[in-house]
Design a protein around this motif. Structure first.
Motif, PDB file in Angstrom:
ATOM      1  N   ASP A 271      22.553  22.314   6.347  1.00 41.83           N
ATOM      2  CA  ASP A 271      23.507  23.383   6.688  1.00 41.83           C
ATOM      3  C   ASP A 271      22.825  24.573   7.340  1.00 41.83           C
ATOM      4  OD1 ASP A 271      25.671  22.082   5.577  1.00 41.83           O
ATOM      5  OD2 ASP A 271      25.415  23.012   3.610  1.00 41.83           O
ATOM      6  N   PHE A 272      21.545  24.727   7.031  1.00 38.54           N
ATOM      7  CA  PHE A 272      20.796  25.906   7.493  1.00 38.54           C
ATOM      8  C   PHE A 272      19.544  25.469   8.246  1.00 38.54           C
ATOM      9  CE2 PHE A 272      23.027  27.332   3.640  1.00 38.54           C
ATOM     10  CZ  PHE A 272      23.611  28.509   4.078  1.00 38.54           C
TER      11      PHE A 272
ATOM     12  N   ASN B 259      36.015  22.568  -4.109  1.00 39.39           N
ATOM     13  CA  ASN B 259      35.189  22.675  -2.908  1.00 39.39           C
ATOM     14  C   ASN B 259      35.446  21.530  -1.932  1.00 39.39           C
ATOM     15  OD1 ASN B 259      33.772  25.083  -3.424  1.00 39.39           O
ATOM     16  ND2 ASN B 259      32.361  24.026  -4.798  1.00 39.39           N
TER      17      ASN B 259
ATOM     18  N   LEU C 266      29.138  16.712  -1.272  1.00 37.68           N
ATOM     19  CA  LEU C 266      28.249  16.617  -2.430  1.00 37.68           C
ATOM     20  C   LEU C 266      28.240  17.978  -3.086  1.00 37.68           C
ATOM     21  CD1 LEU C 266      24.796  14.898  -2.498  1.00 37.68           C
ATOM     22  CD2 LEU C 266      25.239  17.055  -3.670  1.00 37.68           C
ATOM     23  N   GLU C 267      28.823  18.052  -4.250  1.00 38.88           N
ATOM     24  CA  GLU C 267      29.035  19.342  -4.891  1.00 38.88           C
ATOM     25  C   GLU C 267      28.442  19.338  -6.291  1.00 38.88           C
ATOM     26  OE1 GLU C 267      30.433  21.736  -3.206  1.00 38.88           O
ATOM     27  OE2 GLU C 267      31.279  20.600  -1.537  1.00 38.88           O
ATOM     28  N   THR C 268      27.864  20.462  -6.674  1.00 43.04           N
ATOM     29  CA  THR C 268      27.357  20.576  -8.043  1.00 43.04           C
ATOM     30  C   THR C 268      28.297  21.396  -8.930  1.00 43.04           C
ATOM     31  OG1 THR C 268      26.018  22.491  -7.381  1.00 43.04           O
ATOM     32  CG2 THR C 268      24.927  20.356  -7.391  1.00 43.04           C
ATOM     33  N   ASP C 269      29.199  22.163  -8.319  1.00 43.53           N
ATOM     34  CA  ASP C 269      30.093  23.031  -9.090  1.00 43.53           C
ATOM     35  C   ASP C 269      31.477  23.043  -8.447  1.00 43.53           C
ATOM     36  OD1 ASP C 269      27.983  24.750 -10.817  1.00 43.53           O
ATOM     37  OD2 ASP C 269      27.224  24.430  -8.789  1.00 43.53           O
TER      38      ASP C 269
ATOM     39  N   ILE D 122      21.988  10.817  -4.327  1.00 47.31           N
ATOM     40  CA  ILE D 122      20.965  10.905  -3.293  1.00 47.31           C
ATOM     41  C   ILE D 122      19.837   9.927  -3.555  1.00 47.31           C
ATOM     42  CG2 ILE D 122      19.243  12.399  -2.207  1.00 47.31           C
ATOM     43  CD1 ILE D 122      21.013  14.774  -2.800  1.00 47.31           C
TER      44      ILE D 122
ATOM     45  N   LYS E   4      36.791  21.699   1.955  1.00 45.58           N
ATOM     46  CA  LYS E   4      36.104  21.011   3.062  1.00 45.58           C
ATOM     47  C   LYS E   4      37.069  20.135   3.860  1.00 45.58           C
ATOM     48  CE  LYS E   4      31.245  20.700   1.827  1.00 45.58           C
ATOM     49  NZ  LYS E   4      30.093  19.842   1.498  1.00 45.58           N
TER      50      LYS E   4
ATOM     51  N   SER F  34      22.964  29.562   9.827  1.00 48.46           N
ATOM     52  CA  SER F  34      23.848  28.413   9.660  1.00 48.46           C
ATOM     53  C   SER F  34      23.751  27.453  10.832  1.00 48.46           C
ATOM     54  CB  SER F  34      25.300  28.879   9.545  1.00 48.46           C
ATOM     55  OG  SER F  34      25.500  29.514   8.315  1.00 48.46           O
ATOM     56  N   ASN F  35      23.812  26.178  10.523  1.00 51.20           N
ATOM     57  CA  ASN F  35      23.927  25.164  11.565  1.00 51.20           C
ATOM     58  C   ASN F  35      25.387  24.889  11.885  1.00 51.20           C
ATOM     59  OD1 ASN F  35      21.380  24.273  12.475  1.00 51.20           O
ATOM     60  ND2 ASN F  35      21.017  23.172  10.566  1.00 51.20           N
ATOM     61  N   VAL F  36      25.610  24.282  13.008  1.00 49.92           N
ATOM     62  CA  VAL F  36      26.946  23.844  13.406  1.00 49.92           C
ATOM     63  C   VAL F  36      27.458  22.814  12.389  1.00 49.92           C
ATOM     64  CG1 VAL F  36      25.957  22.046  14.905  1.00 49.92           C
ATOM     65  CG2 VAL F  36      28.267  22.886  15.357  1.00 49.92           C
ATOM     66  N   ASP F  37      28.753  22.831  12.125  1.00 45.87           N
ATOM     67  CA  ASP F  37      29.380  21.873  11.223  1.00 45.87           C
ATOM     68  C   ASP F  37      29.860  20.664  12.044  1.00 45.87           C
ATOM     69  OD1 ASP F  37      31.208  20.413   9.616  1.00 45.87           O
ATOM     70  OD2 ASP F  37      31.567  22.199   8.395  1.00 45.87           O
TER      71      ASP F  37
ATOM     72  N   PRO G  93      24.955  14.976  -6.829  1.00 43.91           N
ATOM     73  CA  PRO G  93      23.557  14.877  -6.408  1.00 43.91           C
ATOM     74  C   PRO G  93      22.830  13.629  -6.892  1.00 43.91           C
ATOM     75  CG  PRO G  93      24.030  17.126  -7.061  1.00 43.91           C
ATOM     76  CD  PRO G  93      25.235  16.306  -7.442  1.00 43.91           C
TER      77      PRO G  93
ATOM     78  N   ASN H  60      16.425  17.154   2.868  1.00 35.80           N
ATOM     79  CA  ASN H  60      16.969  16.712   1.586  1.00 35.80           C
ATOM     80  C   ASN H  60      16.676  15.225   1.451  1.00 35.80           C
ATOM     81  OD1 ASN H  60      19.421  15.063   2.526  1.00 35.80           O
ATOM     82  ND2 ASN H  60      19.748  17.022   3.556  1.00 35.80           N
TER      83      ASN H  60
END
Lengths: 211, 211
Positions: free
Chosen positions: B94-95, B151, B143-146, B172, B155, B120-123, B169, B25
């Motif tokens: 995340d992935f 959300n 960072l959320e779009t919705d 960024i 978290k 999934s990756n570790v958080d 976003p 990203n």
């Protein structure tokens, strides 16, 4: 005397999956910059079509910024008819996600899996090769991890390039590189190790160009 | 007086699919750098665990370079017990691809498709939250779009953070940003618009920290 206009593609492209995540590669634009500098020194008017990079290009070059491979293709095709040559040093992504999600894809649990369907992108160098006019030439780059020569030769033919510069993954985002140059007959005409500046100068000295 | 050691994560991570291609990203590390500068000014000893970025961090910070989310996790866990706080400004992926191909995946024709299975990756922040000792605090970023607030609250709880900094976003790779800060009770305590330097200073001034 007519202006010799040279088109150089440089850097990676990004293929976004959602507003945050993308596919890309580590191409830094250093080879494109070295080629641009060498070409300007030789009196070329230089147009660089570049994906997202953090390096700076020579002030004397015209820089067209793009993000995706499709955008790079469109920018290249826009100026290609007015150029004498194309050196395709960029590393455009071969694939893009088949679908773009306008919302950031959520990870809802640590056991989440995500399946991403990718489709092929347009081949920019092959498209430029198809549209070559009398006197225009193209030089492609190939980065191969296996059967390097064989794959590079296949690219040379498929993309209708005059030369292919074959390098390996260690070249990415590095200051130095080792490359082999393959001509239109499939012969390895040169092996060069050194800084990207040295390699750029040798690429620009390739004959027969503009005969 | 004991040294107050602060851990800051910064930048993106990359998840390689093959030797060339990766998921990532556009996180630039600018927020991490701004936080590090502000923290050093306040007398913190700063450790930055950073993914690949092209910016430079303050000379006075210790910088640990990583590529993948798993590497970022491991580097964070290695130093977390010795730190008073963690500010997780990084944007770790995340992935990651379920399988890594040692050979560059070939595109054999323009009609090629490629299906990529991601896991999934570790958080990292949640793991640090689980291992919080008395007196340690964590600040996460969202960072959320919705459904941003909803959300972000989820978290906050899942990751056991003291605060969540919610941005969108447009933040960024930008110099400026607008963020909202949500405290451990789920209350929006602050809305800040401005340079990342201004935002960093406000984040470091959050109370109750180190009471």
């Amino acid at each position: 005397m007519t202006v010799r206009r040279l088109l150089i593609t440089s850097g990676p492209t990004r293929e976004y999956l959602d507003p945050v995540r993308y596919f890309s590669n580590g191409s830094s634009g250093q080879m494109g910059r070295a080629l641009a500098t060498a070409a300007i020194d030789q009196g070329y008017e230089v147009i660089i079509v570049s994906g997202p990079v953090s390096i700076e290009y020579p002030d004397d070059a015209t820089v067209v910024r793009v993000v995706s491979t499709q955008q790079m293709h469109d920018a290249v095709m826009n100026v290609w008819p007015e150029c004498i040559g194309l050196i395709a040093a960029a590393a455009p992504s071969d694939f893009r996600p088949a679908q773009y999600s306008k919302s950031k894809i959520k990870k809802s649990s640590d056991s989440d899996r995500l399946s991403i369907e990718m489709v092929s992108n347009v081949d920019i160098v092959a498209e430029a090769g198809k549209r070559k006019s009398e006197g225009q030439w193209t030089i492609g780059f190939a980065l191969e991890t296996d059967n390097a020569i064989e794959n590079a030769l296949a690219k040379l033919k498929r993309k209708n390039t005059d030369f292919i510069v074959l390098n390996d993954p260690t070249a990415i985002d590095a200051n130095e590189s080792s490359v082999r140059i393959i001509d239109g007959d499939g012969e390895i005409t040169d092996s060069i190790s050194g800084s990207k500046q040295v390699i750029a100068a040798r690429i620009l000295a390739l004959k027969p160009l503009e005969q």
